[in-house]
Design an enzyme around this catalytic site. Sequence first.
Site, PDB file in Angstrom:
ATOM      1  CE  LYS A  94      22.842  -0.741 -59.247  1.00 35.23           C
ATOM      2  NZ  LYS A  94      22.530   0.651 -59.570  1.00 35.23           N
ATOM      3  N   GLY A  95      18.426  -6.096 -58.626  1.00 42.01           N
ATOM      4  CA  GLY A  95      17.096  -6.429 -58.130  1.00 42.01           C
ATOM      5  C   GLY A  95      17.040  -7.592 -57.143  1.00 42.01           C
TER       6      GLY A  95
ATOM      7  CD  GLU B 242      16.707 -11.590 -62.101  1.00 41.40           C
ATOM      8  OE1 GLU B 242      16.922 -10.934 -61.077  1.00 41.40           O
ATOM      9  OE2 GLU B 242      17.136 -11.272 -63.223  1.00 41.40           O
ATOM     10  CG  ASP B 243      14.384  -8.791 -59.190  1.00 35.60           C
ATOM     11  OD1 ASP B 243      14.817  -9.343 -60.225  1.00 35.60           O
ATOM     12  OD2 ASP B 243      14.250  -7.558 -59.110  1.00 35.60           O
TER      13      ASP B 243
ATOM     14  CG  ASP C  87       8.778  -8.181 -67.680  1.00 36.74           C
ATOM     15  OD1 ASP C  87       7.933  -8.582 -68.486  1.00 36.74           O
ATOM     16  OD2 ASP C  87       8.779  -7.018 -67.258  1.00 36.74           O
TER      17      ASP C  87
ATOM     18  CG  PHE D 279       6.056  -1.119 -63.474  1.00 35.12           C
ATOM     19  CD1 PHE D 279       6.814  -1.705 -64.490  1.00 35.12           C
ATOM     20  CD2 PHE D 279       6.708  -0.370 -62.514  1.00 35.12           C
ATOM     21  CE1 PHE D 279       8.195  -1.521 -64.542  1.00 35.12           C
ATOM     22  CE2 PHE D 279       8.085  -0.191 -62.567  1.00 35.12           C
ATOM     23  CZ  PHE D 279       8.824  -0.758 -63.586  1.00 35.12           C
ATOM     24  CB  VAL D 280       5.418  -5.206 -58.823  1.00 35.39           C
ATOM     25  CG1 VAL D 280       3.957  -5.574 -58.863  1.00 35.39           C
ATOM     26  CG2 VAL D 280       6.243  -6.203 -59.637  1.00 35.39           C
TER      27      VAL D 280
ATOM     28  NE  ARG E 211      17.640  -0.987 -57.281  1.00 32.12           N
ATOM     29  CZ  ARG E 211      17.477  -1.598 -58.447  1.00 32.12           C
ATOM     30  NH1 ARG E 211      16.814  -2.720 -58.511  1.00 32.12           N
ATOM     31  NH2 ARG E 211      17.990  -1.080 -59.554  1.00 32.12           N
TER      32      ARG E 211
HETATM   33  C1  PRP Z   1      14.922  -6.342 -64.010  1.00 34.65           C
HETATM   34  C2  PRP Z   1      14.651  -7.485 -63.066  1.00 34.65           C
HETATM   35  C3  PRP Z   1      15.173  -8.678 -63.822  1.00 34.65           C
HETATM   36  C4  PRP Z   1      14.865  -8.324 -65.269  1.00 34.65           C
HETATM   37  C5  PRP Z   1      13.608  -9.034 -65.705  1.00 34.65           C
HETATM   38  O1  PRP Z   1      16.273  -5.970 -63.897  1.00 34.65           O
HETATM   39  O2  PRP Z   1      15.383  -7.292 -61.856  1.00 34.65           O
HETATM   40  O3  PRP Z   1      16.564  -8.807 -63.661  1.00 34.65           O
HETATM   41  O4  PRP Z   1      14.660  -6.899 -65.299  1.00 34.65           O
HETATM   42  O5  PRP Z   1      13.266  -8.663 -67.017  1.00 34.65           O
HETATM   43  P1  PRP Z   1      13.389  -9.627 -68.271  1.00 34.65           P
HETATM   44  O6  PRP Z   1      12.854 -10.967 -67.889  1.00 34.65           O
HETATM   45  O7  PRP Z   1      12.508  -8.933 -69.290  1.00 34.65           O
HETATM   46  O8  PRP Z   1      14.807  -9.651 -68.707  1.00 34.65           O
HETATM   47  P2  PRP Z   1      16.817  -4.579 -64.429  1.00 34.65           P
HETATM   48  O9  PRP Z   1      17.353  -4.766 -65.805  1.00 34.65           O
HETATM   49  O10 PRP Z   1      15.754  -3.535 -64.220  1.00 34.65           O
HETATM   50  O11 PRP Z   1      18.070  -4.259 -63.502  1.00 34.65           O
HETATM   51  P3  PRP Z   1      18.056  -4.163 -61.900  1.00 34.65           P
HETATM   52  O12 PRP Z   1      17.938  -5.559 -61.380  1.00 34.65           O
HETATM   53  O13 PRP Z   1      19.376  -3.544 -61.561  1.00 34.65           O
HETATM   54  O14 PRP Z   1      16.882  -3.302 -61.517  1.00 34.65           O
HETATM   55 MG    MG Z   2      15.322  -2.624 -62.642  1.00 30.10          MG
HETATM   56 MN    MN Z   3      17.426  -7.312 -62.370  1.00 21.62          MN
END
Ligand code: PRP
Ligand code: MG
Ligand code: MN
Length: 181
Positions: A44-45, A100-101, A104, A153-154, A166
Site C-alpha cells: 500500500k505504501g 515504490e515508496d 530498505d 524509521f520514517v 500513511r
Molecule cells: C514496505 C515499503 C516497501 C518495502 C521496503 O512495505 O512500502 O514496499 O517495505 O522494504 P524492503 O526493501 O526491505 O523489502 P510493507 O511490506 O511495509 O507493506 P506496505 O507497503 O503495505 O506498508
Molecule cells: Mg509497511
Molecule cells: Mn510497501
Amino acid sequence: MLNNDIERVLITEKQLREKVEQLGKKISSDYKNSDNFLMVGVLKGAVVFMSDLIRCVNLPLQIDFMAVSSYGTSTESSGVVRILKDLDESVEGKDVLIIEDIIDSGLTLSYMYNILKSRKPASIKICALLDKPSRRKVELDVDYLGFEIPDYFVVGYGLDYAGKYRNLCDVCVLKPEIYQD
Ligand code: PRP
Ligand code: MG
Ligand code: MN
C-alpha cells in the site's frame, strides 16, 4: 493526535512536491515514444507517491497495482515476500515502470522486478521515492530515485508503522518510544 508521535519532519511536503515534479518531467521525457506505458504501484505504501507522480507525467499511461508484503507489523523485514494481490492485466509487451515508496533491504523490489520481468514486458524499470542504502541485502538498480535517507524509521506520505501514519503530508521520523516497547 497523530502528530504527537512524530519526532521531527525529515522531508517536507514542499520538498516532496518539487521532487515528484522533477521525476515526472524526467519520466515524461524518457517514455515519450512509448505507446504502451504501464506504471505498477506497490500497495500500500506507494499509493500516495504514485497518485501525485502520475499527475506530473504528461503522457498517455495506464496504472495497475500489486500488493506484496515483507514486514507484517514489525520494523524489521521478515525476509519473506508474499504476493497478496497480483496485477489485473498482463504486462507482456508493455513498458513497465514499478513505483515504490521506499527501498530498505531491497527484497520487495527485487522480487517484484524478477516476477514482472519473467512475464515478458517490452522494458522494465524502477522508480522509488526513498532509498536507505545502508540497509540493502540484495543488489538492485534503481532508475529513478527521489531521496537517499539515513537509517531512520520514517512514516508519512504513504509509509506506515503498524498500518498508521500513511496520511501524514511530510515524511517524518517516528518517536522511538512508539515502536520500542
Ligand atoms: C514496505 C515499503 C516497501 C518495502 C521496503 O512495505 O512500502 O514496499 O517495505 O522494504 P524492503 O526493501 O526491505 O523489502 P510493507 O511490506 O511495509 O507493506 P506496505 O507497503 O503495505 O506498508
Ligand atoms: Mg509497511
Ligand atoms: Mn510497501
